[in-house]
Design an enzyme around this catalytic site. Sequence first.
Site, PDB file in Angstrom:
ATOM      1  N   ASN A 102       0.811  -1.233   0.000  1.00 35.33           N
ATOM      2  CA  ASN A 102       0.000   0.000   0.000  1.00 35.33           C
ATOM      3  C   ASN A 102       0.834   1.268   0.000  1.00 35.33           C
ATOM      4  O   ASN A 102       0.386   2.314   0.487  1.00 35.33           O
ATOM      5  CB  ASN A 102      -0.974   0.035   1.197  1.00 35.33           C
ATOM      6  CG  ASN A 102      -1.891  -1.154   1.192  1.00 35.33           C
ATOM      7  OD1 ASN A 102      -2.365  -1.558   0.117  1.00 35.33           O
ATOM      8  ND2 ASN A 102      -2.112  -1.748   2.340  1.00 35.33           N
ATOM      9  N   ARG A 103       2.065   1.172  -0.502  1.00 38.02           N
ATOM     10  CA  ARG A 103       2.988   2.319  -0.547  1.00 38.02           C
ATOM     11  C   ARG A 103       3.317   2.880   0.838  1.00 38.02           C
ATOM     12  O   ARG A 103       3.738   4.012   0.970  1.00 38.02           O
ATOM     13  CB  ARG A 103       2.412   3.463  -1.404  1.00 38.02           C
ATOM     14  CG  ARG A 103       2.081   3.089  -2.828  1.00 38.02           C
ATOM     15  CD  ARG A 103       3.350   3.013  -3.677  1.00 38.02           C
ATOM     16  NE  ARG A 103       3.052   2.872  -5.098  1.00 38.02           N
ATOM     17  CZ  ARG A 103       2.882   1.707  -5.720  1.00 38.02           C
ATOM     18  NH1 ARG A 103       2.968   0.570  -5.032  1.00 38.02           N
ATOM     19  NH2 ARG A 103       2.639   1.680  -7.000  1.00 38.02           N
ATOM     20  N   LEU A 104       3.066   2.064   1.860  1.00 34.72           N
ATOM     21  CA  LEU A 104       3.379   2.534   3.226  1.00 34.72           C
ATOM     22  C   LEU A 104       4.791   2.085   3.570  1.00 34.72           C
ATOM     23  O   LEU A 104       5.018   1.259   4.460  1.00 34.72           O
ATOM     24  CB  LEU A 104       2.345   1.995   4.227  1.00 34.72           C
ATOM     25  CG  LEU A 104       0.911   2.431   3.933  1.00 34.72           C
ATOM     26  CD1 LEU A 104      -0.057   1.863   4.973  1.00 34.72           C
ATOM     27  CD2 LEU A 104       0.809   3.959   3.932  1.00 34.72           C
TER      28      LEU A 104
END
Length: 217
Positions: free
Chosen positions: A195-197
């Site tokens: 999640n691009r985290l």
Amino acid sequence: MTLFEKMRCLFTFGQGVALSLPELSADTTPAQLFEQWFNDAKQSGILLPEAMSVSSCNADGQPSSRMVLLKDYDEKGFVFFTNYASRKSHELDENNKVALLFHWNVLQRQVRIEGIVEKVSIQESADYFHSRDRGSQVGAWASKQSQKLKHDDELKERMSHYQEKFSQGQVPHPEFWGGWRIKPHAIEFWQGRSNRLHDRICFEKQNEQWTQHKLHP
Ligand SMILES: Cc1cc2nc3c(=O)[nH]c(=O)nc-3n(C[C@H](O)[C@H](O)[C@H](O)COP(=O)(O)O)c2cc1C
């Protein structure tokens, strides 16, 4: 690459890696974490895990980047070898601020390094020079790195000249060829996550002490 590593690669792309960042104690140094990540990169089967981008700036502030190979690293810094008369070396002579970048794609990892450069000792350069294969040693004499070729055959002619000149005995270490050591004052470790985290851990050196903090991705 082992089957497990291939499977981890497949899982890694687009999903975030299975591995999270290790727990770091307050006294973990960036050199220790770099050692772990560099070993992971070597084991992952990536071609040339030691390849890194070096960015320099000329006196006008114009940046330029190119790939080189990391040949040594420890708490003192990161070392690569090159021609001291090349464009990069001229820029590093004019402005000793430098940035390095590693990207190990299958591991979804990036390491950004900022620091200042200094030349390694002549002995260190000579030792490394003589550890290279003979062709590369002669090639270092033949190449006027970064200069314009006078004509298409110039490099071939210069190589033949130096092959003949150094046909016997040890190839001398040219004084125009050697190492640069990047002494880091900031290092960021970036770990791709789902999640691009992504995880980002920064180390900054103040008064000879490293401090750590995390950043939003
Ligand atoms: C993977 C890779 C590794 C390289 N390693 C080196 C190196 O260790 N030293 C070097 O002088 N050039 C190396 N080169 C060539 C440099 O990228 C560059 O073309 C050359 O050093 C001249 O750069 P300059 O004109 O900016 O000085 C490498 C290139 C690649 C693609």
